[in-house]
Design a protein around this motif. Structure first.
Motif, short mmCIF file in Angstrom:
data_model
loop_
_atom_site.label_atom_id
_atom_site.label_comp_id
_atom_site.label_asym_id
_atom_site.label_seq_id
_atom_site.Cartn_x
_atom_site.Cartn_y
_atom_site.Cartn_z
N LYS A 260 0.83 -1.20 0.00
CA LYS A 260 0.00 0.00 0.00
C LYS A 260 0.86 1.25 0.00
N LEU A 261 2.01 1.20 0.69
CA LEU A 261 2.88 2.36 0.75
C LEU A 261 3.45 2.71 -0.62
N THR A 262 3.79 1.70 -1.41
CA THR A 262 4.30 1.98 -2.76
C THR A 262 3.21 2.62 -3.62
N GLU A 263 1.96 2.19 -3.44
CA GLU A 263 0.85 2.81 -4.17
C GLU A 263 0.70 4.28 -3.76
N ILE A 264 0.80 4.53 -2.47
CA ILE A 264 0.66 5.90 -1.97
C ILE A 264 1.80 6.78 -2.49
N TYR A 265 3.01 6.22 -2.54
CA TYR A 265 4.13 6.98 -3.08
C TYR A 265 3.83 7.43 -4.51
N LYS A 266 3.27 6.54 -5.29
CA LYS A 266 2.96 6.87 -6.69
C LYS A 266 1.93 7.98 -6.76
N VAL A 267 0.87 7.85 -5.95
CA VAL A 267 -0.19 8.86 -5.96
C VAL A 267 0.34 10.21 -5.51
N LEU A 268 1.16 10.21 -4.46
CA LEU A 268 1.72 11.47 -3.96
C LEU A 268 2.65 12.11 -4.98
N ASP A 269 3.47 11.31 -5.65
CA ASP A 269 4.37 11.87 -6.65
C ASP A 269 3.60 12.45 -7.83
N GLN A 270 2.52 11.76 -8.23
CA GLN A 270 1.72 12.28 -9.33
C GLN A 270 1.03 13.58 -8.93
N THR A 271 0.55 13.66 -7.70
CA THR A 271 -0.10 14.88 -7.24
C THR A 271 0.91 16.01 -7.10
N ALA A 272 2.11 15.68 -6.64
CA ALA A 272 3.14 16.71 -6.46
C ALA A 272 3.65 17.25 -7.79
N SER A 273 3.49 16.48 -8.85
CA SER A 273 3.95 16.96 -10.15
C SER A 273 3.01 18.00 -10.74
N THR A 274 1.85 18.20 -10.10
CA THR A 274 0.90 19.22 -10.53
C THR A 274 0.91 20.36 -9.51
N SER A 275 0.01 21.29 -9.69
CA SER A 275 -0.06 22.42 -8.76
C SER A 275 -0.93 22.10 -7.54
N ALA A 276 -1.42 20.89 -7.42
CA ALA A 276 -2.30 20.55 -6.31
C ALA A 276 -1.54 20.37 -5.01
N MET A 277 -0.23 20.04 -5.11
CA MET A 277 0.57 19.82 -3.92
C MET A 277 2.02 20.15 -4.23
N LYS B 101 6.07 19.66 -3.91
CA LYS B 101 6.87 18.43 -3.86
C LYS B 101 7.42 18.17 -2.46
N LYS B 102 7.70 19.21 -1.70
CA LYS B 102 8.20 19.00 -0.35
C LYS B 102 7.09 18.53 0.59
N THR B 103 5.86 18.91 0.31
CA THR B 103 4.73 18.41 1.09
C THR B 103 4.58 16.91 0.85
N ALA B 104 4.70 16.49 -0.39
CA ALA B 104 4.62 15.06 -0.71
C ALA B 104 5.75 14.30 -0.03
N SER B 105 6.93 14.88 -0.03
CA SER B 105 8.08 14.24 0.62
C SER B 105 7.84 14.10 2.11
#
Length: 89
Positions: free
Chosen positions: A50-67, A69-73
């Motif tokens: 599940k953590l690897t799935e969340i990493y993917k979702v967070l990275d995809q969100t951080a690549s946009t203006s919604a979040m 990149k340091k928040t995702a980290s």
């Protein structure tokens, strides 16, 4: 109320982008809630998957203006700490 055509178009664009951003935020928040449930009741292997799935979702969100990149980290680091505590216990 907007009068010019460009201002009216900007309103339409804002509505669309707000809907997309809300969808993105909802998707990672739901994934994190599921992860917290797994931490409490699941196995370590399920949590790692599940953590690897969340990493993917967070990275995809951080690549946009919604979040940012340091928040995702920061999210990823805190979730990894929870997994490490579960492994140690």
């Amino acid at each position: 109320m907007a009068h010019s055509l460009s201002a009216k178009k900007r309103i339409r664009q804002n509505i669309r982008s707000r809907a997309v951003n809300r969808w993105r935020k909802r998707s990672y928040r739901e994934a994190i809630k599921e992860y917290h449930e797994l931490i409490l009741h699941g196995s370590v292997e399920q949590c790692e998957a599940k953590l690897t799935e969340i990493y993917k979702v967070l990275d995809q969100t951080a690549s946009t203006s919604a979040m940012h990149k340091k928040t995702a980290s920061r999210y990823k680091g805190r979730l990894a700490v929870k997994l490490n505590k579960k492994k140690a216990a």
